[in-house]
Design an enzyme around this catalytic site. Structure first.
Site, PDB file in Angstrom:
ATOM      1  N   HIS A 129      -3.107  -3.741  -3.965  1.00 56.27           N
ATOM      2  CA  HIS A 129      -1.886  -3.547  -4.613  1.00 56.27           C
ATOM      3  C   HIS A 129      -0.959  -3.451  -3.541  1.00 56.27           C
ATOM      4  CE1 HIS A 129      -3.216   0.831  -3.556  1.00 56.27           C
ATOM      5  NE2 HIS A 129      -3.099   0.194  -2.534  1.00 56.27           N
ATOM      6  N   SER A 156      -7.395  -1.789  -1.260  1.00 57.36           N
ATOM      7  CA  SER A 156      -6.007  -1.979  -0.535  1.00 57.36           C
ATOM      8  C   SER A 156      -6.360  -2.970   0.919  1.00 57.36           C
ATOM      9  CB  SER A 156      -6.006  -0.552  -0.012  1.00 57.36           C
ATOM     10  OG  SER A 156      -4.583  -0.432   0.283  1.00 57.36           O
TER      11      SER A 156
END
Length: 221
Positions: free
Chosen positions: A143, A118
């Site tokens: 993501h 992330s």
């Protein structure tokens, strides 16, 4: 669309307090200046190494930024190395660290051991080109910024939050595109769901430049 506090992380949840860890060992060093007590983090700092081993939140971001600025003031022409093993976290904290990495004059090498997920994956990619690496079994996860939960408010409040989420997503996409050489549209497609990369995959994707060999094996060659 489910929305929450914009301080929530790329991982989709608001960052919580770091989990308790084992007691950090201390040791005594002898030098011509006398005797001093130290610990692993102090020793790493003396070697211009910063270790991000927790989630990215306001507290860890402030620590990282302070270390970057101090190391630059001590010697702006020597590399700084940031080791990363982090599940990610807050988007605003990510961008604070990112801006500081780009602001300091010293090159910032990044090395992932364990995982860079992330927000931490963006920091890994943001290292100085040619100086970004993973250890062989590290993994990288990218993501989109995803906020979960719910908020109370009028429709206009929800529209404001939705616009902010889209702004965050576009900023993340353009940032990753800048450091990987990918097109922002490709980044958007790839981050629509979790994309998990091995060390070699991350190299091929442009997030890192090198997969480090083990030092013992390198010495035997």
């Amino acid at each position: 669309m489910a929305l929450i506090d914009p301080r929530a992380g790329l991982s989709g949840i608001a960052p919580s307090s770091p989990q308790a860890r084992y007691i950090l060992p201390s040791f005594i060093e002898h030098s011509s200046f006398g005797v001093k007590e130290s610990n692993p983090y102090n020793k790493l700092f003396e070697e211009r190494i910063i270790f991000l081993g927790v989630q990215v939140d306001d507290a860890s971001a402030n620590d990282i930024m302070a270390q970057l600025l101090v190391l630059e003031s001590l010697d702006p022409d020597r590399d700084i190395t940031m080791y990363i093993n982090s599940p990610g976290g807050s988007f605003t904290s990510l961008m604070a660290i990112y801006d500081t990495m780009q602001y300091v004059r010293a090159d910032v090498a990044t090395v992932c051991l364990g995982q860079a997920a992330s927000a931490a994956a963006v920091l890994l990619a943001a290292g100085t080109p040619g100086k970004r690496a993973c250890l062989p079994n590290a993994r990288v996860l990218i993501h989109q910024p995803s906020l979960e939960g719910g908020i109370q408010g009028q429709v206009s409040d929800l529209e404001i939050q939705a616009a902010e989420i889209e702004r965050m997503r576009r900023l993340m996409e353009t940032t990753l595109a800048r450091h990987t050489g990918k097109d922002p549209d490709t980044i958007r497609k790839d981050t629509d769901r979790d994309k998990i990369l091995t060390a070699e995959d991350a190299k091929e994707y442009g997030i890192i430049d090198t997969v480090f060999d083990y030092r013992k094996l390198s010495a035997q060659k």
